[in-house]
Design a protein around this motif. Sequence first.
Motif, mmCIF file in Angstrom:
data_model
loop_
_atom_site.group_PDB
_atom_site.id
_atom_site.type_symbol
_atom_site.label_atom_id
_atom_site.label_comp_id
_atom_site.label_asym_id
_atom_site.label_seq_id
_atom_site.Cartn_x
_atom_site.Cartn_y
_atom_site.Cartn_z
ATOM 1 N N HIS A 57 37.161 10.923 37.494
ATOM 2 C CA HIS A 57 37.852 11.678 36.554
ATOM 3 C C HIS A 57 36.849 12.859 35.926
ATOM 4 O O HIS A 57 36.272 12.210 35.226
ATOM 5 C CB HIS A 57 38.704 11.144 35.489
ATOM 6 C CG HIS A 57 39.718 10.146 36.258
ATOM 7 N ND1 HIS A 57 41.218 10.313 35.891
ATOM 8 C CD2 HIS A 57 39.620 9.008 36.670
ATOM 9 C CE1 HIS A 57 41.659 9.417 36.482
ATOM 10 N NE2 HIS A 57 40.800 8.560 37.167
ATOM 11 N N ASN A 71 35.658 16.994 34.498
ATOM 12 C CA ASN A 71 36.126 18.255 34.076
ATOM 13 C C ASN A 71 35.135 19.332 34.601
ATOM 14 O O ASN A 71 35.084 20.548 33.908
ATOM 15 C CB ASN A 71 36.237 18.231 32.490
ATOM 16 C CG ASN A 71 37.643 17.806 31.964
ATOM 17 O OD1 ASN A 71 38.766 18.184 32.760
ATOM 18 N ND2 ASN A 71 37.946 17.118 30.989
ATOM 19 N N GLU A 118 50.916 8.734 29.082
ATOM 20 C CA GLU A 118 50.732 10.115 29.752
ATOM 21 C C GLU A 118 50.831 11.161 29.131
ATOM 22 O O GLU A 118 50.221 12.338 29.113
ATOM 23 C CB GLU A 118 51.185 9.935 31.272
ATOM 24 C CG GLU A 118 52.819 10.098 31.221
ATOM 25 C CD GLU A 118 53.638 9.096 30.726
ATOM 26 O OE1 GLU A 118 53.133 7.828 30.508
ATOM 27 O OE2 GLU A 118 54.718 9.131 30.010
ATOM 28 N N LEU A 164 47.545 11.139 25.837
ATOM 29 C CA LEU A 164 46.223 10.950 26.231
ATOM 30 C C LEU A 164 45.626 12.016 26.832
ATOM 31 O O LEU A 164 46.366 12.368 27.893
ATOM 32 C CB LEU A 164 46.030 9.400 26.823
ATOM 33 C CG LEU A 164 46.236 8.222 26.186
ATOM 34 C CD1 LEU A 164 46.090 6.989 26.893
ATOM 35 C CD2 LEU A 164 45.533 8.300 24.819
ATOM 36 N N PRO A 165 44.338 12.438 26.596
ATOM 37 C CA PRO A 165 43.768 13.403 27.627
ATOM 38 C C PRO A 165 43.692 13.039 28.853
ATOM 39 O O PRO A 165 43.046 11.937 29.168
ATOM 40 C CB PRO A 165 42.409 13.959 26.806
ATOM 41 C CG PRO A 165 42.288 12.697 25.826
ATOM 42 C CD PRO A 165 43.646 12.029 25.492
ATOM 43 N N THR A 166 43.751 14.152 29.647
ATOM 44 C CA THR A 166 43.510 13.739 31.186
ATOM 45 C C THR A 166 42.577 14.809 31.718
ATOM 46 O O THR A 166 42.344 16.089 31.231
ATOM 47 C CB THR A 166 44.872 13.612 32.125
ATOM 48 O OG1 THR A 166 45.452 14.834 31.682
ATOM 49 C CG2 THR A 166 45.534 12.635 31.923
ATOM 50 N N ALA A 167 41.745 14.416 32.880
ATOM 51 C CA ALA A 167 40.738 15.374 33.348
ATOM 52 C C ALA A 167 41.428 16.257 34.405
ATOM 53 O O ALA A 167 42.221 16.053 35.011
ATOM 54 C CB ALA A 167 39.851 14.504 34.052
ATOM 55 N N SER A 182 39.741 7.435 27.315
ATOM 56 C CA SER A 182 41.329 7.517 27.395
ATOM 57 C C SER A 182 41.672 6.599 28.538
ATOM 58 O O SER A 182 42.842 6.096 28.640
ATOM 59 C CB SER A 182 41.995 8.985 27.414
ATOM 60 O OG SER A 182 41.413 9.663 28.604
ATOM 61 N N ALA A 198 38.566 12.456 28.455
ATOM 62 C CA ALA A 198 39.177 12.474 29.534
ATOM 63 C C ALA A 198 38.638 11.831 30.654
ATOM 64 O O ALA A 198 39.321 11.189 31.587
ATOM 65 C CB ALA A 198 39.698 13.709 29.795
ATOM 66 N N ASP A 257 33.388 13.585 26.194
ATOM 67 C CA ASP A 257 34.885 14.184 26.580
ATOM 68 C C ASP A 257 35.603 13.085 26.940
ATOM 69 O O ASP A 257 35.443 11.983 27.984
ATOM 70 C CB ASP A 257 34.419 14.555 28.135
ATOM 71 C CG ASP A 257 35.694 15.294 28.821
ATOM 72 O OD1 ASP A 257 36.697 14.989 28.209
ATOM 73 O OD2 ASP A 257 35.397 16.295 29.597
ATOM 74 N N SER A 312 40.051 8.696 21.435
ATOM 75 C CA SER A 312 40.923 9.522 22.262
ATOM 76 C C SER A 312 42.158 9.706 22.156
ATOM 77 O O SER A 312 43.022 10.178 22.667
ATOM 78 C CB SER A 312 40.725 9.120 23.595
ATOM 79 O OG SER A 312 41.240 7.758 23.988
#
Length: 431
Positions: free
Chosen positions: A399, A401, A327, A330-333, A250, A376, A374, A126
């Motif tokens: 979290h 998607n 922040e 890293l991927p976030t949802a 992540s 995130a 995924d 990630s």
Amino acid sequence: MIPQWIIEKKRDGLALSPDEIRFFIDGFTLGTIPDYQMSALAMAIFLKGMSAAETAVLTDAMLHSGDILDTSSIDKPKVDKHSTGGIGDKVSLILAPLVACCDIAVPMISGRGLGITGGTLDKLDSIPGYRTNLSTEEFLDVVRKCGCSIIGQTKQIAPADKKLYALRDVTGTVASIPLITASIMSKKLAEGIDALVLDVKWGKGAFMSTYERAVELAQSMIDVGANMGKKVDAVITDMNQPLGRTAGNSLEILESIQTLRGEGPADLIEITLALGADMLVLCGKAASLDEGKAILRKFLDNGQALERFARMIELQGGHPDVTAHPEKWLPTARIQRDYLSPSKGYLAGVDAESIGKACLVLGAGRAKTDDLIDFAVGTSRLAKIGDQVEIRQPLVALHANDEARLAEAEKWVAGAFTFSENRVDRPCLIK
Ligand code: URA
């Protein structure tokens, strides 16, 4: 030799000869024994078990299905740790750079998620740019430059395990003591290490559901290690509730960075220091576990372990700024929703298996070998056993998607928490 006769022999509870085990593993590695026969043998081993002698031969056959790394160019003690897997277990990410600060080399070959348990490699994937697929030479070079490297199995390292691991994940044959022993020890012994510390987990989120089975697994791995002249120690740890406050790829990288900054949750720090101290004692860098913990604490507090982590990320293709501004990288949802407490009182249980299943349905793990992850999604800000909670207080943040997946995950999370009117002691993490 006829593969089905070997399967039938194990199905009937008989011991396999060393030649039969080697014939099967060699054939499976070369592709002359197909997946369906290997799956059948794995199930027979799962149901009928193996003796210590058979397990040692199975491990040796899997180890010699590939190469053993030549680490002689690294003039430091070479030590690694391996966990049998759990929910929220991000210890390797903190431990490798931390122990590397103590003039020890940590050449770590890790795995992907298995069943509901997360995998260190998936977490590292990630991080944008981070390469888990270094060649052997690149891997040794990173270890020489920064003391640690975490990669996945190369084609040369225990290829029989790589194939079998993926097969077991989707054939209900994970939680078997001989299969776990051979899987872990073949990979670890191929690293060319001097010593190994094992984190053997028991409980609802672990492959071994009871403490007694975890001790059995630990003994099995220690016996195989001793057989091959390696110093192996094991720590038995509780995996009834997830480790730390996050689960998901992540999100766990973020929590590891926070821990390396000295802001980690108490249970994660406790277990990291215990395993790390054991590594220091095994290679003579500390005289006692207490001394080892004090040495490691210093490198957490002065930021050197975090710097090592950043250096490792950079050497493996990621941006070192990930540790300073996670922040940004890293991927976030897209969706973040709190699950609110339906009761007040003290948390008596936070079921690791249910949280693991919630993460799996969100997409943090694989239901089939070729499923995409995924990075995130997952859970964060998890409340822990012993916490006093009010009605409608957030117990965990989900979290996601995808709304449909989120709704399914909420059902698992709703079943994860149990409450008591009376004060509840925090469980003992390391027995
Ligand atoms: N980790 C491994 O590497 N193999 C197993 O079988 C289980 C956990």
